[in-house]
Design a protein around this motif. Structure first.
Motif, PDB file in Angstrom:
ATOM      1  N   LEU A 195      39.574 102.816 122.886  1.00 35.32           N
ATOM      2  CA  LEU A 195      39.617 102.337 121.509  1.00 35.32           C
ATOM      3  C   LEU A 195      39.023 100.934 121.456  1.00 35.32           C
ATOM      4  CD1 LEU A 195      43.263 103.388 120.518  1.00 35.32           C
ATOM      5  CD2 LEU A 195      41.160 104.724 120.295  1.00 35.32           C
ATOM      6  N   ILE A 196      38.450 100.585 120.302  1.00 35.50           N
ATOM      7  CA  ILE A 196      37.843  99.267 120.131  1.00 35.50           C
ATOM      8  C   ILE A 196      38.025  98.816 118.698  1.00 35.50           C
ATOM      9  CG2 ILE A 196      35.552 100.187 119.574  1.00 35.50           C
ATOM     10  CD1 ILE A 196      34.352  97.802 121.070  1.00 35.50           C
ATOM     11  N   GLY A 197      38.116  97.503 118.515  1.00 36.92           N
ATOM     12  CA  GLY A 197      38.243  96.948 117.180  1.00 36.92           C
ATOM     13  C   GLY A 197      37.784  95.502 117.145  1.00 36.92           C
ATOM     14  N   THR A 231      40.165  95.748 122.747  1.00 29.62           N
ATOM     15  CA  THR A 231      39.970  97.040 123.406  1.00 29.62           C
ATOM     16  C   THR A 231      41.302  97.544 123.944  1.00 29.62           C
ATOM     17  OG1 THR A 231      39.416  95.962 125.511  1.00 29.62           O
ATOM     18  CG2 THR A 231      37.591  96.527 124.041  1.00 29.62           C
ATOM     19  N   VAL A 286      46.861  95.952 124.741  1.00 36.75           N
ATOM     20  CA  VAL A 286      45.483  95.734 124.309  1.00 36.75           C
ATOM     21  C   VAL A 286      44.940  94.494 125.010  1.00 36.75           C
ATOM     22  CG1 VAL A 286      45.833  96.816 122.067  1.00 36.75           C
ATOM     23  CG2 VAL A 286      46.157  94.355 122.307  1.00 36.75           C
ATOM     24  N   THR A 321      44.637  94.353 113.460  1.00 35.58           N
ATOM     25  CA  THR A 321      43.294  94.803 113.809  1.00 35.58           C
ATOM     26  C   THR A 321      43.288  96.309 114.006  1.00 35.58           C
ATOM     27  OG1 THR A 321      42.846  92.702 114.939  1.00 35.58           O
ATOM     28  CG2 THR A 321      41.398  94.558 115.447  1.00 35.58           C
ATOM     29  N   LEU A 342      42.086  99.807 115.433  1.00 33.58           N
ATOM     30  CA  LEU A 342      41.373 100.237 116.633  1.00 33.58           C
ATOM     31  C   LEU A 342      40.898 101.666 116.435  1.00 33.58           C
ATOM     32  CD1 LEU A 342      43.765  98.852 119.411  1.00 33.58           C
ATOM     33  CD2 LEU A 342      41.792  97.731 118.366  1.00 33.58           C
ATOM     34  N   ALA A 349      49.691  97.160 120.385  1.00 37.16           N
ATOM     35  CA  ALA A 349      49.088  98.132 119.478  1.00 37.16           C
ATOM     36  C   ALA A 349      50.076  99.248 119.187  1.00 37.16           C
ATOM     37  CB  ALA A 349      47.804  98.707 120.071  1.00 37.16           C
TER      38      ALA A 349
END
Length: 366
Positions: A38-40, A91, A106, A125, A127, A170
């Motif tokens: 996952l990414i944000g 991430t 995270v 944020t 993700l 997260a």
């Protein structure tokens, strides 16, 4: 003496039987159970003047304005002067079988020119995965292990202060559907591919399933993959739980790993060296320039001149010749110790032995 101690310690640690017994769960992965990345993009606030300079990171100012507008705060007119905000990339790895409401760790990394994220807080944020869907939302205080201190004439940095973690930061909002219990065939993938290990895993499983279910259910496909049929009347989770604690002898290839940047050398137990003679000695050539000033004689019409003078010295201390013949790891390490060389010299020797065709192992340079 320190090098001798280090090499002997390595020898004692690695001079084990060629086959090390391990559980199946420690050497394989089930393909039905995999992580998802996952990414944000987010903001870390509350920094003590170590955030992005908005002149060099315009996207940080745009993000601040967008966040404030979403909170119902008008930001028209004037430029933001805050230096306690940093734009970051967040991430995370979403483990398999995680349900909504679970928490995962995270990693937060600076995107702009912030000097430190210490003391900051990551604001909400989202993700997302490569499919564009949002699977988790991250928020919380950032923990940074490194630090940076700067004065007028000197600065000190330890670790990486521009990267940190948010433990359990997260919250999983959407789980990834997994049908593990519906599998009729388990696919086991070896973390370190090896034909011998794959065959031994299949044999160990078959010995167990013949006694437990009356049939051989495992078959090896290649050096990385082993297939196991799920018998009737038992769930896939319970069946794999019975298999994962079976013990197998793991075989590893003969390999020498060299990290030239740190001088780290790892020699596997099965490494062999054919009989070879090695000469090692560092040649040092020192060139010293010592110009001399020459004055003219009194009452003469001469001029002051500079006369060059050069001194060249050559040294080759501790030059030794040794014969290496490595039937086992202990003999190999003892032979390298006899040369009395440093790690960088051992790296050069190993590369030379490999080029000569006397190193019966794979040489991995990092």
């Amino acid at each position: 003496m320190m090098l001798r101690s280090i090499l002997v310690s390595v020898a004692l640690l690695l001079a084990l039987p060629a086959d090390a017994s391990s559980r199946i769960k420690d050497v394989v992965e089930v393909l039905a159970a995999r992580d998802n990345q996952l990414i944000g993009y987010g903001l870390v606030i509350g920094l003590n003047g170590t955030g992005d300079s908005l002149r060099n990171s315009p996207f940080t100012e745009q993000s601040i304005r967008a966040m404030l507008q979403n909170l119902g705060i008008a930001t028209e007119g004037g430029r933001a002067r805050a230096n306690n905000v940093a734009a970051v990339i967040v991430t995370a790895d979403l483990p398999p079988f995680v349900q909504s409401g679970a928490r995962i760790d995270v990693t937060v990394s600076s995107l702009g020119d912030a000097t430190s994220l210490a003391g900051g807080t990551l604001v909400m944020t989202p993700l997302s995965a490569p499919d564009g869907e949002i699977y988790a939302v991250a928020q919380g205080p950032v923990i940074v292990s490194g630090f940076a201190v700067e004065g007028q004439a000197e600065s000190l940095t330890r670790g990486v202060p521009t990267s940190g973690r948010v433990p359990n930061g997260a919250l999983v909002e959407r789980h990834i559907p997994a049908s593990f219990d519906d599998l009729l065939m388990l696919t086991l993938q070896l973390r370190n591919p090896d034909f011998s290990t794959a065959v031994r895993i299949a044999d160990a499983i078959n010995r167990y399933t013949k006694k437990r279910f009356g049939a051989a259910l495992a078959s090896e496909r290649d050096s990385r993959t082993v297939y196991v049929k799920k018998p009737k009347g038992i769930s896939a989770a319970r069946f794999y739980a019975e298999l994962e604690n079976l013990v197998v002898d793991v075989d590893v290839p003969a390999r020498v790993v060299v990290d030239e940047r740190t001088g780290t050398i790892v020699i596997g137990n099965d490494v062999r060296i054919s009989r070879v003679a090695i000469s090692h000695g560092a040649l040092t050539v020192r060139v010293t320039e010592m110009p001399r000033v020459v004055q003219p004689e009194p009452f003469s019409r001469g001029h002051t001149e500079i006369e060059p003078a050069t001194v060249i010295e050559a040294e080759q201390p501790d030059a030794k010749v040794a014969v290496l013949d490595g039937p086992d790891l202990q003999t190999l390490v003892s032979g390298l110790n006899r040369l009395g060389v440093k790690p960088d010299g051992i790296i050069a020797i190993l590369q030379g032995i490999k080029s000569a065709g006397a190193l019966q192992a794979e040489l991995v340079l990092q």
